[in-house]
Design an enzyme around this catalytic site. Structure first.
Site, PDB file in Angstrom:
ATOM      1  N   ASP A  17       0.913  -1.163  -0.270  1.00  9.49           N
ATOM      2  CA  ASP A  17       0.201   0.029  -0.354  1.00  9.49           C
ATOM      3  C   ASP A  17       1.093   1.438   0.220  1.00  9.49           C
ATOM      4  O   ASP A  17       1.149   2.082   1.003  1.00  9.49           O
ATOM      5  CB  ASP A  17      -0.689  -0.379   1.376  1.00  9.49           C
ATOM      6  N   GLU A  96      -6.507   4.682  -9.144  1.00 14.78           N
ATOM      7  CA  GLU A  96      -7.825   4.942  -9.344  1.00 14.78           C
ATOM      8  C   GLU A  96      -7.975   5.990 -10.177  1.00 14.78           C
ATOM      9  O   GLU A  96      -7.735   6.806 -10.583  1.00 14.78           O
ATOM     10  CB  GLU A  96      -7.620   5.661  -7.987  1.00 14.78           C
ATOM     11  N   LYS A 132      -9.279   1.088 -10.061  1.00 12.73           N
ATOM     12  CA  LYS A 132      -9.691   1.406  -8.552  1.00 12.73           C
ATOM     13  C   LYS A 132     -10.907   2.228  -8.920  1.00 12.73           C
ATOM     14  O   LYS A 132     -10.916   3.490  -8.593  1.00 12.73           O
ATOM     15  CB  LYS A 132      -8.774   1.944  -7.157  1.00 12.73           C
ATOM     16  N   THR A 156     -12.874  -0.409  -3.937  1.00 11.47           N
ATOM     17  CA  THR A 156     -12.351   0.695  -2.212  1.00 11.47           C
ATOM     18  C   THR A 156     -13.626   1.674  -1.943  1.00 11.47           C
ATOM     19  O   THR A 156     -14.373   1.589  -2.094  1.00 11.47           O
ATOM     20  CB  THR A 156     -11.422   1.347  -3.589  1.00 11.47           C
ATOM     21  N   PHE A 178     -12.208  -1.642   3.837  1.00  3.87           N
ATOM     22  CA  PHE A 178     -11.361  -1.278   5.032  1.00  3.87           C
ATOM     23  C   PHE A 178     -11.163  -2.073   6.642  1.00  3.87           C
ATOM     24  O   PHE A 178     -12.521  -1.842   7.652  1.00  3.87           O
ATOM     25  CB  PHE A 178     -11.145   0.052   4.997  1.00  3.87           C
TER      26      PHE A 178
END
Length: 316
Positions: A17, A96, A132, A156, A178
């Protein structure tokens, strides 16, 4: 003696990440990710200045309109970094779609096509890229369309069972529920500290893994947003885990075996797919999920705007 990181890798596929190439080389993850927040963190790293200068020089030479230059700058920088990272990992690079498009299905699909085309021009095929998207109803619908085209997606900002089920129904390649942000919300609401096995974020991601298994869905579950090594180890056995360099360093520095903590049940009967009203009602019933999805979209957009401002300064 085996490190905890090496042992963890036998149970879960580890994803970095970070956009820091040095960290990626050091910890050898299978996949990696990039987004405006990570690009912003890496913006001042010495190792990226040449890449940034080259991309901005190319934009100046190719695009006359200053507004159009800025519009392209974030995407070009993200793809340039992503392509460089892809050379150092065996798996995929997640990139993303801008958070401001989270409620616009058509614009999200167009942006995904642009990103995939940019990667293709750099020699990185769509089989190495994950797009994403935020797990809004519109983001999930965009992902469903992209998956049918062979463009695989990473959904996400996932905080609710409704979001997870809608992603499974849509056949998306990967979801990122998450951990840390869920726990943050409950700690703030209750004032409690949680041991890993009773941590609300850990229990939420375990639940998503179980839901995927019971339904026999092909969607990969990737735990994300970790705050502590304890949370990571409490999700050993989750198919994928995306972990920050600081926590990767802790895991690499400790010796010991890691045992699986996530059990994936055998496939059973699938629930009926969620329609839009059922999705919105189910998500609405979870106060934490409502708060954290809205906050997450705002925070990603704030980081994108900050990154754009920094790029505008350098574009002149």
């Amino acid at each position: 003696m085996t490190t905890r990181l090496d042992s963890l890798k036998t149970h879960s596929l580890v994803v970095a990440d970070t956009g820091d190439l040095d960290a990626i080389k050091r910890y050898r993850p299978h996949d990696a990710t990039t987004n405006p927040s990570l690009l912003l963190k890496a913006f001042d790293l010495p190792g990226y200045q040449t890449l940034i200068d080259e991309e901005l020089a190319a934009i100046k030479a190719e695009v006359a309109d200053p507004e159009a230059r800025l519009e392209q700058a974030v995407d070009r920088l993200a793809v340039a970094k992503g392509a460089e990272i892809a050379r150092h990992i065996p798996g995929r690079i997640s990139t993303e779609v801008a958070a401001r498009l989270s409620f616009d299905e058509e614009a999200s699909v167009r942006k995904a096509h642009e990103l995939v085309e940019r990667y293709d021009r750099r020699g990185v095929g769509r089989d190495r890229v994950l797009i994403k998207l935020a797990s809004t109803w519109e983001g999930i619908r965009a992902a469903e369309r992209l998956e049918r085209e062979g463009i695989q997606c990473n959904l996400t900002l996932l905080f609710s069972e409704a979001q997870a089920q809608a992603c499974f129904d849509a056949g998306v390649f990967l979801v990122s529920p998450f951990v840390g942000r869920v726990t943050d919300w409950y700690k703030k609401e209750t004032g409690k500290e949680y041991a890993p096995d009773e941590d609300p974020g850990v229990l939420f991601v375990r639940g998503v893994c179980e839901r995927a298994g019971r339904g026999g869905y092909d969607t990969v579950v990737m735990g994300a947003s970790f705050r502590t090594v304890g949370q990571v180890l409490a999700l050993a056995g989750c198919p994928r885990l995306t972990i920050s360099p600081a926590l990767l360093e802790e895991l690499a520095a400790e010796e010991g075996e890691v045992t699986p903590a996530v059990t994936i049940p055998a496939a059973g009967e699938r629930p009926a797919p969620l329609d839009e009203p059922a999705f919105r009602w189910g998500h609405n019933q979870d106060a934490m999920a409502n708060d954290k999805l809205a906050e997450g979209i705002r925070r990603f957009d704030e980081d994108q705007r900050t990154l754009e401002a920094r790029l505008a300064e350098r574009l002149g």
